[in-house]
Design an enzyme around this catalytic site. Structure first.
Site, mmCIF file in Angstrom:
data_model
loop_
_atom_site.group_PDB
_atom_site.id
_atom_site.type_symbol
_atom_site.label_atom_id
_atom_site.label_comp_id
_atom_site.label_asym_id
_atom_site.label_seq_id
_atom_site.Cartn_x
_atom_site.Cartn_y
_atom_site.Cartn_z
ATOM 1 C CE LYS A 52 -3.350 -2.209 3.043
ATOM 2 N NZ LYS A 52 -3.820 -2.119 4.382
ATOM 3 N N GLY A 53 2.095 1.139 0.554
ATOM 4 C CA GLY A 53 2.951 2.198 0.651
ATOM 5 C C GLY A 53 3.075 3.357 -0.459
ATOM 6 C CD GLU A 108 8.110 -0.502 -3.137
ATOM 7 O OE1 GLU A 108 7.195 -0.077 -2.801
ATOM 8 O OE2 GLU A 108 8.399 -1.678 -2.690
ATOM 9 C CG ASP A 112 14.583 -1.765 4.288
ATOM 10 O OD1 ASP A 112 15.262 -1.011 4.988
ATOM 11 O OD2 ASP A 112 14.258 -2.640 4.873
ATOM 12 C CE LYS A 140 14.574 2.613 6.095
ATOM 13 N NZ LYS A 140 13.736 1.514 6.902
ATOM 14 C CB VAL A 162 10.584 6.781 7.386
ATOM 15 C CG1 VAL A 162 12.036 7.462 7.727
ATOM 16 C CG2 VAL A 162 10.951 5.963 6.113
ATOM 17 C CG ASP A 168 2.310 0.885 7.191
ATOM 18 O OD1 ASP A 168 3.208 0.340 6.359
ATOM 19 O OD2 ASP A 168 1.930 -0.144 7.898
ATOM 20 N NE ARG A 174 -0.911 2.026 5.002
ATOM 21 C CZ ARG A 174 0.168 1.012 4.608
ATOM 22 N NH1 ARG A 174 1.085 1.718 3.904
ATOM 23 N NH2 ARG A 174 0.194 0.037 4.715
HETATM 24 P P1 IMP Z 1 12.657 -4.385 0.953
HETATM 25 O O1 IMP Z 1 12.093 -5.448 0.218
HETATM 26 O O2 IMP Z 1 13.370 -4.726 2.126
HETATM 27 O O3 IMP Z 1 13.470 -3.538 0.177
HETATM 28 O O4 IMP Z 1 11.425 -3.788 1.530
HETATM 29 C C1 IMP Z 1 10.563 -2.762 0.833
HETATM 30 C C2 IMP Z 1 9.390 -2.654 1.628
HETATM 31 O O5 IMP Z 1 9.342 -2.720 3.280
HETATM 32 C C3 IMP Z 1 8.850 -1.431 1.693
HETATM 33 O O6 IMP Z 1 7.954 -1.461 0.373
HETATM 34 C C4 IMP Z 1 8.170 -0.951 2.762
HETATM 35 O O7 IMP Z 1 6.699 -1.532 2.451
HETATM 36 C C5 IMP Z 1 8.844 -1.672 3.634
HETATM 37 N N1 IMP Z 1 9.680 -0.679 4.625
HETATM 38 C C6 IMP Z 1 10.985 -0.692 4.781
HETATM 39 N N2 IMP Z 1 11.464 0.266 5.161
HETATM 40 C C7 IMP Z 1 10.408 0.820 5.901
HETATM 41 C C8 IMP Z 1 10.230 2.070 6.685
HETATM 42 O O8 IMP Z 1 11.406 2.556 7.045
HETATM 43 N N3 IMP Z 1 8.977 2.481 6.772
HETATM 44 C C9 IMP Z 1 7.868 1.810 6.262
HETATM 45 N N4 IMP Z 1 8.080 0.947 5.693
HETATM 46 C C10 IMP Z 1 9.269 0.265 5.166
HETATM 47 MG MG MG Z 2 5.905 -1.392 0.278
#
Ligand code: IMP
Ligand code: MG
Length: 187
Positions: A52-53, A108, A112, A140, A162, A168, A174
């Protein structure tokens, strides 16, 4: 003009990392870059928001585009506990548009570990898209586990949790207009 009071910081929101005006200016810049890069491209760009982000970032970004585009969504989930991303990503809801032969941009909220976007890029590339690009509001870099090619990045941020502007913590915060650092208060 009446000024709107910003929602006050609560105990677990420790500081505003990126204020609302700065976000809007950057989203505008990204949209101008996209307009420029896709000008003259044949066909309609499909913007795929990762739920949803990304919904607020996508809503603001697409309204600044003057190239032909359609909006679509996808929903993914990763196994494991809530704030610790694992490499196991699965699809909860697929897009409605057929991607074959189309120009696609994944939208996106934040990159992360990179597992989510890596999974999605691989998945979309099997659909014989004409082109695939990625746009993320936040990056990040310190947390990266897999390398993912980013085409449009709003801001690089440090390794903190964050919330706001779509992001969220357990579905909270959100709709804050800014991005804030959050540290859960444990009592
Ligand atoms: P990745 O697969 O580790 O890159 O994760 C990405 C997903 O983790 C993002 O789409 C977010 O939904 C969630 N996410 C990662 N860091 C944060 C944060 O600091 N705040 C909120 N959601 C996060
Ligand atoms: Mg996300």
């Amino acid at each position: 003009m009446t000024s709107i009071a910003l929602p006050p910081l609560t105990k677990d929101l420790v500081r505003v990392l990126i204020d609302a005006d700065t976000i809007q200016r950057r989203v505008n810049e990204l949209a101008q870059q996209i307009n420029k890069n896709y000008a003259g491209t044949n066909g309609t760009l499909i913007l795929v928001g990762v739920l949803k982000g990304s919904f607020i970032f996508l809503a603001d970004l697409c309204r600044k585009l003057d190239i032909p585009h359609v909006v679509d969504f996808i929903s993914l989930s990763s196994y494991g506990n809530s704030n610790q991303t694992t490499g196991n990503v699965r699809m909860i809801m697929d897009t409605r548009e057929n991607m074959e032969g189309r120009h696609v941009m994944i939208i996106e909220d934040i990159l992360d570990s990179g597992y989510t976007l890596d999974y999605l890029c691989r998945n979309f590339l099997t659909r014989k898209v004409a082109s695939l690009r990625t746009a993320v509001l936040l990056d990040k870099p310190e947390r990266r586990k897999v390398d993912v090619k980013l085409d449009y990045v709003g801001f690089q941020i440090p390794d903190v949790w964050v919330v706001g502007y779509g992001l969220d913590y357990a579905e909270k915060y959100r709709t804050l207009p800014y991005i804030a650092e959050m540290v859960p208060v444990t009592v």
